[in-house]
Design a protein around this motif. Structure first.
Motif, short mmCIF file in Angstrom:
data_model
loop_
_atom_site.label_atom_id
_atom_site.label_comp_id
_atom_site.label_asym_id
_atom_site.label_seq_id
_atom_site.Cartn_x
_atom_site.Cartn_y
_atom_site.Cartn_z
N LEU A 83 0.83 -1.20 0.00
CA LEU A 83 0.00 0.00 0.00
C LEU A 83 0.87 1.26 0.00
O LEU A 83 2.02 1.23 0.45
N PRO A 84 0.34 2.37 -0.48
CA PRO A 84 1.09 3.64 -0.42
C PRO A 84 1.43 3.98 1.03
O PRO A 84 0.64 3.74 1.94
N ASP A 85 2.63 4.51 1.22
CA ASP A 85 3.11 4.83 2.56
C ASP A 85 2.70 6.25 2.94
O ASP A 85 3.28 7.22 2.45
N PRO A 86 1.73 6.41 3.84
CA PRO A 86 1.26 7.76 4.20
C PRO A 86 2.27 8.54 5.04
O PRO A 86 2.16 9.75 5.15
N THR A 87 3.24 7.83 5.63
CA THR A 87 4.22 8.54 6.47
C THR A 87 5.19 9.36 5.64
O THR A 87 5.89 10.21 6.18
N LYS A 88 5.26 9.10 4.32
CA LYS A 88 6.19 9.81 3.45
C LYS A 88 5.54 10.99 2.74
O LYS A 88 6.19 11.64 1.91
N THR A 89 4.30 11.27 3.05
CA THR A 89 3.62 12.38 2.39
C THR A 89 4.21 13.71 2.84
O THR A 89 4.83 13.82 3.91
N PHE A 90 4.01 14.72 2.05
CA PHE A 90 4.56 16.05 2.30
C PHE A 90 4.11 16.58 3.67
O PHE A 90 4.93 17.10 4.44
N VAL A 91 2.84 16.43 3.98
CA VAL A 91 2.30 16.97 5.22
C VAL A 91 2.97 16.33 6.44
O VAL A 91 3.38 17.02 7.39
N ILE A 92 3.09 14.99 6.43
CA ILE A 92 3.67 14.29 7.57
C ILE A 92 5.16 14.62 7.71
O ILE A 92 5.66 14.82 8.83
N GLN A 93 5.87 14.71 6.60
CA GLN A 93 7.29 15.03 6.67
C GLN A 93 7.51 16.45 7.21
O GLN A 93 8.42 16.69 8.00
N LYS A 94 6.66 17.39 6.81
CA LYS A 94 6.76 18.74 7.34
C LYS A 94 6.43 18.78 8.83
O LYS A 94 7.02 19.53 9.61
N LEU A 95 5.46 17.96 9.22
CA LEU A 95 5.09 17.90 10.64
C LEU A 95 6.25 17.34 11.47
O LEU A 95 6.53 17.83 12.57
N LEU A 96 6.95 16.33 10.94
CA LEU A 96 8.12 15.79 11.63
C LEU A 96 9.22 16.83 11.75
O LEU A 96 9.91 16.90 12.78
N THR A 97 9.39 17.62 10.72
CA THR A 97 10.39 18.69 10.78
C THR A 97 10.06 19.67 11.90
O THR A 97 10.94 20.09 12.66
N ALA A 98 8.79 20.01 12.02
CA ALA A 98 8.36 20.92 13.08
C ALA A 98 8.58 20.31 14.46
O ALA A 98 8.99 20.99 15.40
N VAL A 99 8.30 19.00 14.59
CA VAL A 99 8.52 18.31 15.86
C VAL A 99 9.99 18.35 16.25
O VAL A 99 10.35 18.61 17.40
N ASN A 100 10.87 18.12 15.28
CA ASN A 100 12.30 18.16 15.54
C ASN A 100 12.76 19.55 15.96
O ASN A 100 13.59 19.69 16.87
N ARG A 101 12.24 20.56 15.33
CA ARG A 101 12.67 21.92 15.65
C ARG A 101 12.18 22.37 17.02
O ARG A 101 12.81 23.21 17.67
N SER A 102 11.07 21.82 17.46
CA SER A 102 10.50 22.23 18.75
C SER A 102 11.05 21.44 19.92
O SER A 102 10.67 21.67 21.06
N ARG A 103 11.97 20.49 19.61
CA ARG A 103 12.52 19.66 20.69
C ARG A 103 13.28 20.53 21.69
O ARG A 103 14.09 21.36 21.32
N SER A 104 12.99 20.33 22.94
CA SER A 104 13.73 21.06 23.98
C SER A 104 15.13 20.50 24.09
O SER A 104 15.37 19.32 23.87
N ALA A 105 16.06 21.35 24.42
CA ALA A 105 17.46 20.94 24.50
C ALA A 105 17.67 19.94 25.63
O ALA A 105 17.03 20.02 26.68
N ASP A 106 18.55 18.99 25.38
CA ASP A 106 18.91 18.02 26.41
C ASP A 106 19.81 18.73 27.42
O ASP A 106 20.94 19.11 27.10
N ASN A 107 19.31 18.92 28.64
CA ASN A 107 20.08 19.69 29.62
C ASN A 107 20.82 18.79 30.60
O ASN A 107 21.34 19.28 31.60
N ARG A 108 20.88 17.49 30.31
CA ARG A 108 21.63 16.61 31.19
C ARG A 108 23.12 16.90 31.06
O ARG A 108 23.63 17.10 29.96
N LEU A 109 23.80 16.92 32.19
CA LEU A 109 25.23 17.22 32.21
C LEU A 109 26.05 15.94 32.31
O LEU A 109 25.59 14.93 32.86
N PRO A 110 27.27 15.97 31.80
CA PRO A 110 28.13 14.78 31.89
C PRO A 110 28.70 14.60 33.29
O PRO A 110 29.08 15.57 33.95
N ILE A 111 28.73 13.38 33.74
CA ILE A 111 29.51 13.05 34.94
C ILE A 111 30.95 12.92 34.47
O ILE A 111 31.31 11.95 33.81
#
Length: 310
Positions: A83-111
């Motif tokens: 079947l056609p893959d709906p996850t590769k559509t333009f809308v879903i790919q743009k939505l994933l881009t937005a999700v990635n950009r809105s990710r909060s920074a990982d503030n864990r510090l190294p031991i």
């Protein structure tokens, strides 16, 4: 078309991938039952359905990589059915881009190594049991020098323990009559898609206040030679992730460190930072930490972010 992902994946993937996809599909069906009043979604899924699902995952504060994993499961079952893959559509790919950009920074510090030494010294004040101090010292040092994930050393419950490092996976390296290092063989770990064992070599560090090999030897003298997980209590109980995190938190508080920014993953972050500082290449660090990709690069922090020097 109604689909049962469990049946489709029974032959198509390794056990770990199959279980992950089954778990993710079950999550999706619960979501679908809640919002579309049917636990049996028909294929192909509509872009509108996927858009709502991605938005729901983001609202649950899941990491972008986790959101992508859910879509991978959905994508795969569509491909199996031709079947056609709906996850590769333009809308879903743009939505994933937005999700990635809105990710909060990982503030864990190294031991860092100096912080590691502070934590080890603090055990004298945070834990009254000599045997527990010996165990925790070995665990802290092995976690750091072996780039371990906490789930590779501890269990989520006192019952399940087959996925953690086992006593039988430990062997010592000799130089003449002296022990010069330890080899820890992991048989199950994240991204081990080919199911091949992975050897972790930790060298003896006589020049440092705390040596991982000496600490592990001291622990094993108390532990004995019984089969099962490498790290356990002396009554035979499994060491849980909750217990490990609780003891780490006590040490962090005693040392005056921010326990909201130092977590069990901070051992792994610190190991990657130390390796980079010592001049290891990206492929070497990737191999040491058993990373599947260059995801480890987010752990290589500027010196300004370190609370203490290494």
């Amino acid at each position: 078309m109604v689909v049962n992902l469990k049946n489709l994946l029974e032959w198509a993937h390794s056990s770990s991938t199959r279980k992950q996809y089954q778990r993710m599909w079950a999550f999706f069906t619960r979501f679908h039952a809640t919002y579309f009043h049917s636990a049996y979604p028909s294929l192909p899924l509509s872009v509108a359905t996927l858009t709502l699902f991605v938005s729901y995952l983001h609202a649950c504060q899941l990491a972008p990589t986790t959101v992508t994993s859910y879509l991978s499961a959905i994508s795969y079952v569509h491909k199996l059915q031709g079947l056609p893959d709906p996850t590769k559509t333009f809308v879903i790919q743009k939505l994933l881009t937005a999700v990635n950009r809105s990710r909060s920074a990982d503030n864990r510090l190294p031991i860092t190594r100096s912080i590691l030494h502070q934590l080890l010294a603090s055990l004298q004040h945070t834990n009254s049991s000599a045997s527990q101090r010996t165990t925790l010292s070995a665990m802290f040092l092995v976690a750091f020098y072996g780039f371990f994930r906490v789930g590779e050393l501890t269990t989520k419950s006192r019952v399940s323990f087959s996925n953690v490092l086992q006593y039988s996976n430990v062997s010592f390296r000799m130089n003449s009559a002296d022990i010069c290092g330890v080899k820890l063989t992991l048989t199950r770990f994240k991204h081990n898609t080919n199911n091949r064992p992975h050897d972790i070599i930790i060298d003896r560090e006589d020049s440092l206040p705390f040596c991982p090999v000496k600490s592990l030897l001291a622990y094993l003298r108390l532990r004995g030679h019984s089969h099962g997980p490498l790290f356990c209590t002396f009554d035979g109980s499994r060491i849980t992730t909750r217990y490990f995190n609780s003891e780490l938190r006590r040490c962090l508080i005693f040392c005056g460190l921010d326990n909201s920014r130092y977590k069990s993953r901070s051992f792994r972050i610190g190991a990657a930072c130390l390796a980079a500082k010592q001049g290891y290449s990206d492929p070497q660090i990737r191999a040491l930490g058993r990373w599947h990709s260059d995801a480890f690069k987010v752990y290589i922090r500027p010196v300004a972010l370190h609370a203490n020097s290494t």
